[in-house]
Design a protein around this motif. Structure first.
Motif, PDB file in Angstrom:
ATOM      1  N   MET A 184       0.729  -1.123   0.366  1.00 49.40           N
ATOM      2  CA  MET A 184       0.015  -0.043   0.019  1.00 49.40           C
ATOM      3  C   MET A 184       0.876   1.321  -0.061  1.00 49.40           C
ATOM      4  SD  MET A 184      -3.281  -0.360   2.378  1.00 49.40           S
ATOM      5  CE  MET A 184      -4.643  -1.292   1.803  1.00 49.40           C
ATOM      6  N   GLN A 225       1.243   2.884  -3.338  1.00 52.90           N
ATOM      7  CA  GLN A 225       0.304   3.490  -4.024  1.00 52.90           C
ATOM      8  C   GLN A 225       0.174   4.995  -4.448  1.00 52.90           C
ATOM      9  OE1 GLN A 225      -3.401   1.581  -2.121  1.00 52.90           O
ATOM     10  NE2 GLN A 225      -4.040   3.929  -2.172  1.00 52.90           N
ATOM     11  N   HIS A 236      -3.370  -4.068  -3.469  1.00 53.82           N
ATOM     12  CA  HIS A 236      -2.547  -3.613  -2.802  1.00 53.82           C
ATOM     13  C   HIS A 236      -2.309  -4.154  -1.312  1.00 53.82           C
ATOM     14  CE1 HIS A 236      -2.689   0.054  -5.565  1.00 53.82           C
ATOM     15  NE2 HIS A 236      -1.292  -0.117  -5.272  1.00 53.82           N
TER      16      HIS A 236
END
Length: 488
Positions: free
Chosen positions: A245, A248, A273
């Motif tokens: 994540m 991202q 993710h």
RNA sequence: GGUUCGUUGGCCGAGUGGCUAGGCACCGGUCUGCAAAACCGUAUACGGCGGUUCGAAUCCGCCACGAACCUCCA
């Protein structure tokens, strides 16, 4: 090829039915490690999560091309877009060649992932092996007008890109908000826009890793390699792109922009993710000092650890949470997983020895469907494990002679257990290896048979002596109805 | 400040408008020479305050607390 598989897509922030672009073939790209230091447990979580995803796609019958890169160049410290990258810095520190650093930590990374029983990807490309592909992408971005050169360094023009496409599409952010939130950079900054990032960075004479390019000697920006290698091996648009994540907002956002600018197409259909591993609610990371190495975990040699935990215990621990949830690490939780895992695996071993009857007195059918439904719901491994534990009760009851199972049900149960425990979750027994050779096993059986005789003669002293001494040596002895079981 | 997400029983951790998640620990029982294992059973829960609803832990609003990202990081 269509299954009822639903995947949570970061792009839409919802679960979407998975329909591959090319029938039964699936292209999956996962951002791999930057090999300038040892991987810590948090890093491993992502790769183990995607290993399960990869395994389940194979289980469903897809032909998966799984590409996971090795970042071995271009990853800078900070966002200065200048100076040496992480490898050169570490090389100086350890007095090695940058490629020695790369080799050392690549080997270490593979070793750890192999201990965790992850399948190797189909292709594992490196950034340094794809310099010409990256230069080609920079050229095309310049041609399409979204890049510009400043003194030998090429930048991506984020504000211009944002006029034609939405730059922050992956994290649902508007350019104005991003501009507001961005920290003011130093006065020496030569970029046009504050959000602009480097595609190709001009090298200084002393830069250790540099390559020739139309813009002079330099090296690629970090985000570029993923755009280059994913499109090379999976095409301009492919099915799944994964990563942690934390990638991202910057890395993947820039990757989308680069690929879109270069190939005039959105690169990825499903963005996935994985969430972070935390310690006391705070993300595990090297800088926070709470990131321990897998080897420290196995041996227990870290202040946070009360003792060591086996690789499969850790893998099971991770599978007990969903990949999109944060997972909090604690000794207590690990110990719970250790016991649960060993109970599951003992049941699995017991299942192999079960005797079938004419009919089943218990309900075991439907387990496969339940497990598939759980996995089809965005790879819900904790639910799969819950279902496996439900059937475990049935296995134990049959083993105890309290219930019966038919030949067909037994065969199916064995098949499902094997498929989900070993093939999908990637778990394997850890006791077999340590149990040693046949001769050794027979010696222990001999001892325990002597104990059985003593028991039958009600010679408790001898019987307990054998058991206690074996227990002291690390064996675990369990009496059964008409015999015994043991493990180390 | 912006973006996103979370707050579930002693611990970890799923789920979700009405039906037991699961694991570990605990307690009671069965079995056993004892122990272990196994089995059976009981209990403990959805951050706070409002609202929608026949019914909310689950939907909506507000508040509190926490986290991640916006800066290298799986």
């Amino acid at each position: 090829m269509e299954h009822n598989l639903y995947i949570y897509n970061t792009l839409s922030r919802s679960k979407e039915q998975f329909i591959p672009l090319h029938n039964d073939r699936v292209g999956m790209y996962v951002c791999g490690p930057t090999v300038y230091s040892d991987v810590h447990l948090g890093n491993c979580r992502t790769f183990i999560s995607f290993d399960v995803i990869y395994r389940y796609l194979i289980y469903l019958g897809y032909k998966v091309r799984y590409v996971r890169n090795i970042t071995d160049a271009g990853h800078l410290e900070g966002d200065r877009d200048e100076g040496d990258d992480k490898f050169a810095k570490k090389a100086k520190l350890e007095q090695l060649e940058p490629m020695e650093i790369v080799q050392k930590y690549t080997v270490g990374f593979h070793e750890i992932l192999s201990i965790f029983n992850t399948l190797p990807p189909s292709i594992e490309p490196t950034a340094t092996g794809h310099i010409s592909e990256q230069i080609e992408i920079v050229k095309q971005i310049l041609d399409s007008g979204y890049g510009y050169e400043k003194a030998g360094t090429i930048y991506f023009d984020v504000e211009k890109y944002n006029k034609d496409f939405q730059y922050g599409i992956l994290t649902n952010r508007k350019l104005e908000d991003l501009l507001e939130g961005t920290r003011e950079l130093g006065g020496q900054d030569e970029k046009k826009g504050r959000l602009d990032f480097a595609l190709w960075i001009k090298a200084k004479p002393e830069t250790l890793m540099q390559w020739p390019s139309p813009w002079g000697w330099g090296f690629p920006g970090w985000h570029l390699e993923c755009s280059a290698m994913s499109s090379k091996y999976l095409g301009k648009t492919f099915d799944i792109h994964g990563g942690g994540m934390d990638l991202q907002a910057t890395h993947h956002t820039n990757e989308i922009a680069q690929s879109q600018a270069c190939h005039h197409a959105a690169p990825v259909k499903y963005w996935m993710h994985t969430n972070m591993l935390t310690v006391n609610g705070v993300r595990m990371s090297k800088s926070a000092g709470n990131g321990f190495l897998p080897k420290e975990l196995f041996t227990g040699s870290h202040p946070l650890l009360e003792r060591g935990y086996s690789p499969m215990t850790v893998r099971f621990f991770m599978a007990q949470s969903h990949y999109r949830s944060t997972l909090d690490f604690s000794n207590e939780a690990l110990q719970a997983s250790e016991k649960g895992f060993s109970r599951l695996m003992e049941g699995y071993a017991r299942l192999q020895k079960l005797n079938a009857s004419a009919a089943s007195s218990i309900e075991t059918a439907g387990l496969r469907t339940k497990c598939e439904e759980a996995m089809n719901d965005d790879f819900n491994t904790p639910i799969v494990i819950a279902h496996l534990f439900d059937s475990l009760r049935a296995i134990n009851l049959v083993h105890d002679g309290k219930e019966t199972i038919s030949t067909a049900d037994l065969a199916e149960l064995k098949a499902v257990y094997s498929a989900f425990i070993e093939d999908v979750l990637g778990l394997k027994s850890e006791t077999e290896a340590s149990a040693g050779s046949e001769a050794f096993k027979k010696a222990i059986d001999l001892l325990l048979n002597m104990r059985l005789e003593a028991k039958q003669n009600k010679d408790w002293a001898t019987s307990d002596k054998i058991r206690n001494e074996l227990t002291a040596l690390g064996f675990e002895i369990k009496d059964t109805k008409d015999g015994f079981e043991w493990k180390i």
